[in-house]
Design a protein around this motif. Structure first.
Motif, PDB file in Angstrom:
ATOM      1  N   THR A 378       6.876  -3.549  12.706  1.00  0.00           N
ATOM      2  CA  THR A 378       5.993  -3.174  13.808  1.00  0.00           C
ATOM      3  C   THR A 378       5.399  -1.771  13.556  1.00  0.00           C
ATOM      4  N   GLY A 379       4.107  -1.664  13.526  1.00  0.00           N
ATOM      5  CA  GLY A 379       3.402  -0.379  13.355  1.00  0.00           C
ATOM      6  C   GLY A 379       3.263   0.074  11.932  1.00  0.00           C
ATOM      7  N   LYS A 380       3.877  -0.652  10.988  1.00  0.00           N
ATOM      8  CA  LYS A 380       3.819  -0.224   9.588  1.00  0.00           C
ATOM      9  C   LYS A 380       2.394  -0.312   9.039  1.00  0.00           C
ATOM     10  N   LEU A 384       0.322   2.920   7.466  1.00  0.00           N
ATOM     11  CA  LEU A 384      -0.190   2.894   6.099  1.00  0.00           C
ATOM     12  C   LEU A 384      -1.722   3.016   6.058  1.00  0.00           C
ATOM     13  N   SER A 385      -2.349   2.701   7.144  1.00  0.00           N
ATOM     14  CA  SER A 385      -3.817   2.774   7.185  1.00  0.00           C
ATOM     15  C   SER A 385      -4.336   4.160   7.602  1.00  0.00           C
ATOM     16  N   GLN A 386      -3.453   5.082   8.049  1.00  0.00           N
ATOM     17  CA  GLN A 386      -3.882   6.412   8.468  1.00  0.00           C
ATOM     18  C   GLN A 386      -4.411   7.232   7.268  1.00  0.00           C
ATOM     19  N   LYS A 387      -5.343   8.152   7.546  1.00  0.00           N
ATOM     20  CA  LYS A 387      -5.899   9.071   6.531  1.00  0.00           C
ATOM     21  C   LYS A 387      -5.586  10.523   6.905  1.00  0.00           C
ATOM     22  N   ASP A 388      -4.363  10.738   7.375  1.00  0.00           N
ATOM     23  CA  ASP A 388      -3.931  12.064   7.813  1.00  0.00           C
ATOM     24  C   ASP A 388      -3.880  13.071   6.687  1.00  0.00           C
ATOM     25  N   TYR A 389      -3.773  12.625   5.466  1.00  0.00           N
ATOM     26  CA  TYR A 389      -3.705  13.526   4.307  1.00  0.00           C
ATOM     27  C   TYR A 389      -5.011  14.259   4.067  1.00  0.00           C
ATOM     28  N   GLU A 390      -6.102  13.822   4.662  1.00  0.00           N
ATOM     29  CA  GLU A 390      -7.398  14.459   4.424  1.00  0.00           C
ATOM     30  C   GLU A 390      -7.470  15.856   5.081  1.00  0.00           C
ATOM     31  N   ASP A 451       2.576  -9.342   2.237  1.00  0.00           N
ATOM     32  CA  ASP A 451       1.596  -9.110   1.158  1.00  0.00           C
ATOM     33  C   ASP A 451       0.626  -7.997   1.549  1.00  0.00           C
ATOM     34  N   ASN A 452       0.209  -7.998   2.802  1.00  0.00           N
ATOM     35  CA  ASN A 452      -0.715  -6.953   3.264  1.00  0.00           C
ATOM     36  C   ASN A 452      -0.055  -5.580   3.230  1.00  0.00           C
ATOM     37  N   LEU A 453       1.242  -5.508   3.621  1.00  0.00           N
ATOM     38  CA  LEU A 453       1.968  -4.242   3.548  1.00  0.00           C
ATOM     39  C   LEU A 453       2.039  -3.745   2.111  1.00  0.00           C
ATOM     40  N   GLY A 454       2.269  -4.663   1.183  1.00  0.00           N
ATOM     41  CA  GLY A 454       2.315  -4.252  -0.221  1.00  0.00           C
ATOM     42  C   GLY A 454       0.978  -3.681  -0.683  1.00  0.00           C
ATOM     43  N   GLN A 458       0.335   0.290  -1.708  1.00  0.00           N
ATOM     44  CA  GLN A 458      -0.209   0.696  -3.006  1.00  0.00           C
ATOM     45  C   GLN A 458      -1.472   1.553  -2.822  1.00  0.00           C
ATOM     46  N   LYS A 459      -2.320   1.209  -1.866  1.00  0.00           N
ATOM     47  CA  LYS A 459      -3.537   1.996  -1.617  1.00  0.00           C
ATOM     48  C   LYS A 459      -3.194   3.416  -1.158  1.00  0.00           C
ATOM     49  N   ARG A 460      -2.188   3.539  -0.263  1.00  0.00           N
ATOM     50  CA  ARG A 460      -1.824   4.877   0.230  1.00  0.00           C
ATOM     51  C   ARG A 460      -1.218   5.708  -0.883  1.00  0.00           C
ATOM     52  N   ARG A 461      -0.379   5.104  -1.721  1.00  0.00           N
ATOM     53  CA  ARG A 461       0.187   5.851  -2.862  1.00  0.00           C
ATOM     54  C   ARG A 461      -0.929   6.389  -3.762  1.00  0.00           C
TER      55      ARG A 461
END
Length: 854
Positions: A378-380, A384-390, A451-454, A458-461
């Motif tokens: 839940t919420g993962k 993973l979709s956040q762009k807080d690193y910007e 699969d979507n979490l994977g 990978q995109k966030r890494r």
């Protein structure tokens, strides 16, 4: 005197002459010789024609010699006295002639002459009121006995209801007049003499009554023939009733089997455990309630069939052949098919119950794991979709990187759970779970999300790695805390999952295995506590450094979502689940121990009942071949065995109750006994069938003994001979043993004669000779049974020697029921000179015995 004169004239008038004076008219011997010729139907020597005294003496001597030739002793009666007109001697001679030619030949049920005539009178007058024939003098004084004789044979001549006992002269004169007018019996007695004489002359009464016997002899013959026919028809009707009863019972039993087999063949499984357990309960009701009466019916049907065949064989009738498909063998085959299907049905029920039990367990486990996984994910996807690193600082970037690495570690740790969920879903599909569609939908959703979490991971890494080179500062302690807390947290998650994991076992060994694994887990708790202390030490070190160097902590570890409090709370949760798991395992141990007690209780009873049934089977077998005592004693012994068996039924019922408890507890094996409930049921049914068959065999032997007139000693000799040559002691002899037995009993057997005998004792060519067949053969030659020829001869008498018989004759000579039975089954006579309504009694007689027209 008057009676003898009338009697002589009743015969002499057939030759156109008569006498007037009995002492004078017989003096020359001519009419005496003529009288003897008329009553005997034989020719005497030619009389002397002279009128001299010696001619008369010669003629009288010829008559006396003829009387002597018929076995009559003439005491003190000589020709001279007759020629001289000696009244006493003449009357004595006439009485001797009457005794020899009118009374001596009377025979009624092994009695003859005077006794036979008296018995005949008693039989004929028995139904009439005020008549009691005990002698040939005073019993006839009131005239009612004579009127009863006439009315019995010719009810149209006298209205017996109008006769009065207080009018003896009227009764006697009525009888004399009717007899003379309609029966051709001359009046030989005087009514007033009989009434006024204290004891009427016995010889006169006997002479007169004998005339009635001879007058009604033809009617007697017809009555005897009618009785024979009635007896034969009664046997035939009883046999037909037994045949119809067999057909009806066989049809009902076969119909029940036909209806039951499709129900047992139905293998459509229910979707719930409750529904399948109801099917099992229905099957138990079938075994306990519905089937036992049918077992009794099947046994009774075999007994009725054997009894019917024995009666047919004893009455010289052809063997009964049931309708097509209703032979005893057909019923046995149908029953065998029923039991085969029944056995498969029970196995299928138990298999389905195990399958549903497994399905329920897997479905619950699937829901539990899916709930844990969905709770974790839940919420993962959002994180993973956040762009807080910007917009983050270097430290925050490094913190985000470490946090992401920890997430990846966590993600990898949850890979096993996803694979387990997929494996459980696959097994549910393979076991045909009724709600497989929803399971597949949920499983597919989890897999797609995984699969979507994977992909998002990978995109966030990739994004963090691109900016990681711009940021160098990292908090090693936070990182070390995150790295050690994550696997420890995963270990605690796994431990909590294992501690709450559901289980299913079927033996004490299996639960002991789980207890051992749990004990091993508890042994790892000290090491785990050390790891927890070490992790908490890292957090303490962070706090110490922050305090030492004045670092302002934001309150959370940037590299993990886990806090020290999370670790502490989860550790406390793990410690609370351990005793709960202990309690659950101990409760299961108690349940398995209770199941073991049920197994041992069942085994203890089954190990007694099984050998008891086998012992009783052997004892019954010994009784059936034992020649000590009479058949009635054997029957009493068998009845006692049967009662003992019936009394033992309570033990079977108790075992059935224990078996039901075992099945309700879902216990499927028992190592303490080789007997199953099915073994006990089959053995019990065989025992009931064996005792019933054995009793029926002894009953048939008694029936054969009584019908054939065999003494108990003869029967014991037959049994001793049979047992001696029954080498296998199975109640049957091989042909070679049977031949040796016959030779030992004095039979001189050639191959042809022995082959003929084998066709009698083994008509179905089974290759064995039973004791019943042996008894039938040994008594066959002395059998006194009715034959088709005897019945045909009886019908011929009723038909007055015609080749056909009419309905009127049948209704006149036979009782109504037997007359209508014959009329409904006799075919129309088509021979020459057939009268209207003529019936063919020859074909009917042959059909009664299964023969072709003679």
């Amino acid at each position: 005197y008057i009676t003898f004169t009338a009697w002589c004239n009743s015969h002499l008038r057939k030759a156109g002459t008569q006498i007037e004076n009995i002492e004078e008219d017989f003096r020359n011997g001519l009419k005496l010789m003529l009288l003897l010729e008329v009553i005997s139907g034989e020719r005497l020597p030619k009389p002397d024609k002279g009128k001299m005294r010696f001619h008369k003496i010669a003629n009288v001597n010829k008559a006396l010699d003829y009387i002597s030739s018929k076995g009559v002793k003439l005491v003190s009666i000589g020709a001279e006295e007759i020629v001289d007109g000696n009244v006493k001697m003449t009357l004595g001679m006439i009485w001797t002639i009457i005794l020899r030619f009118a009374i001596q030949d009377i025979s009624v049920e092994e009695t003859s002459a005077k006794e036979g005539l008296l018995l005949w009178c008693q039989r004929k007058t028995a139904p009439y009121r005020n008549v009691n024939v005990q002698n040939f003098h005073i019993s006839w004084k009131d005239g009612l006995a004579l009127c009863a004789l006439i009315h019995r044979h010719r009810p149209d001549l006298i209205d017996y209801s109008k006769l009065r006992k207080d009018d003896p002269i009227g009764n006697l004169n009525t009888a004399f007049e009717v007899a003379e007018k309609y029966l051709d019996i001359p009046k030989m007695l005087d009514a007033e003499d009989i009434v006024n004489t204290p004891k009427p002359d016995e010889k006169a009464i006997m002479t007169y009554v004998s005339c009635f016997y001879h007058a009604f002899a033809g009617a007697e013959q017809a009555e005897t023939a009618a009785n024979r026919i009635c007896k034969v028809l009664a046997v035939n009707q009883e046999n037909e009733r037994l045949m119809e009863e067999y057909e009806k019972l066989a049809s009902e039993l076969l119909e029940w089997i036909r209806r039951t087999i499709p129900w047992l063949e139905n293998r459509v499984a229910e979707q719930t455990m409750r529904a399948m357990q109801q099917k099992l309960e229905d099957f138990r009701d079938y075994r306990r309630v519905h089937k036992p009466p049918r077992v009794q019916e099947k046994c009774q049907l075999e007994i009725n069939f054997n009894t019917l065949q024995t009666k047919l064989r004893l009455s010289n009738r052809p063997a009964f052949m049931p309708s097509e498909g209703k032979m005893v063998s057909d019923i046995a085959n149908a029953w065998k098919g029923l039991e085969q299907v029944e056995k498969g049905y029970e196995e299928w029920l138990l298999t389905e119950i195990r399958r549903l039990e497994r399905l329920d367990h897997l479905a619950e486990k699937f829901k539990q794991k899916c709930g844990l996984h969905e709770s974790w994910t839940t919420g993962k996807e959002h994180l993973l979709s956040q762009k807080d690193y910007e917009t983050a600082s270097l430290m925050e970037i490094r913190a985000l990187m470490r946090k992401h690495e920890a997430f990846e570690s966590d993600l990898a740790a949850h890979q096993d759970r996803v694979e387990q969920i997929a494996a459980i879903a696959q097994e549910l599909n393979e076991l045909d779970y009724h709600d497989a569609a929803s399971v597949n939908t949920r499983c597919q959703g989890i897999c797609d999300q995984w699969d979507n979490l994977g992909t998002l991971t990978q995109k966030r890494r990739d994004a963090l790695e691109r900016v990681e080179k711009l940021w160098e500062t990292i908090d090693q302690l936070y990182l070390e805390f995150a790295k050690r807390a994550a696997p420890f947290n995963n270990w605690m998650d796994g431990a909590m999952e294992d501690l709450q994991d559901m289980f299913i076992v079927h033996s004490i060994e299996e639960i002991q295995s789980l207890i051992t694994a749990h004990d091993q887990f508890k042994a790892t708790l000290p090491e785990a506590d050390k790891e927890r202390i070490a992790i908490m030490g890292i957090q303490n070190e962070i706090t110490k450094i922050a305090q030492t160097y004045g670092i302002k902590l934001v309150g959370v570890n940037p590299y993990t979502v886990l806090s020290p409090q999370d670790i502490t709370n989860k550790w406390e949760a793990v410690k609370q689940l351990v005793p709960l798991r202990d309690q659950m395992l101990q409760e299961e141990v108690a349940r398995q121990q209770a199941n073991e007690r049920l197994r041992r209780s069942f085994a203890a009873q089954a190990n007694i009942i099984g050998p008891w049934i086998q012992t009783k089977m052997e004892e019954i077998g010994h009784v059936s071949v034992d020649i000590a005592g009479s058949l009635e004693e054997q029957m009493n012994n068998l009845k006692q065995y049967e009662q003992n068996i019936i009394n033992y039924k309570s033990n079977i019922d108790k075992l059935e109750g224990d078996h039901q408890l075992i099945q309700e507890a879902l216990i499927f094996d028992n190592k303490h006994t080789n007997y199953t409930m099915e073994h006990i049921r089959v053995g019990w049914e065989q025992l009931l069938t064996t005792i019933a068959r054995t009793i029926n065999e002894v009953e048939n032997q008694i029936l054969t003994r009584d019908a054939k007139g065999i003494s108990q000693e003869q029967l014991n000799e037959f049994r001793a001979s049979f047992n001696h040559f029954d080498r296998k002691r199975n109640g049957m002899m091989d042909p070679d043993d049977f031949r040796a037995c016959l030779i030992s009993m004095g039979y001189d057997l050639g191959e042809v004669e022995f082959a003929r005998i084998m066709t009698l004792v083994d008509p179905n060519n089974t290759g064995v000779v039973t004791f019943q067949a042996f008894i039938d053969f040994m008594t066959r030659e002395t059998a006194e049974t009715d034959t088709a020829e005897q019945v045909m001869a009886s019908f011929k008498i009723l038909a007055s020697d015609k080749p056909y018989i009419t309905m009127e004759e049948l209704r006149r000579e036979l009782p109504p029921e037997q007359a209508e039975y014959c009329i409904s089954r006799m075919t129309k006579y088509v021979g020459p000179e057939a009268a209207p309504g003529a019936l063919d009694y020859i074909s009917f007689s042959s059909a009664l015995y299964g023969e072709s027209d003679l």
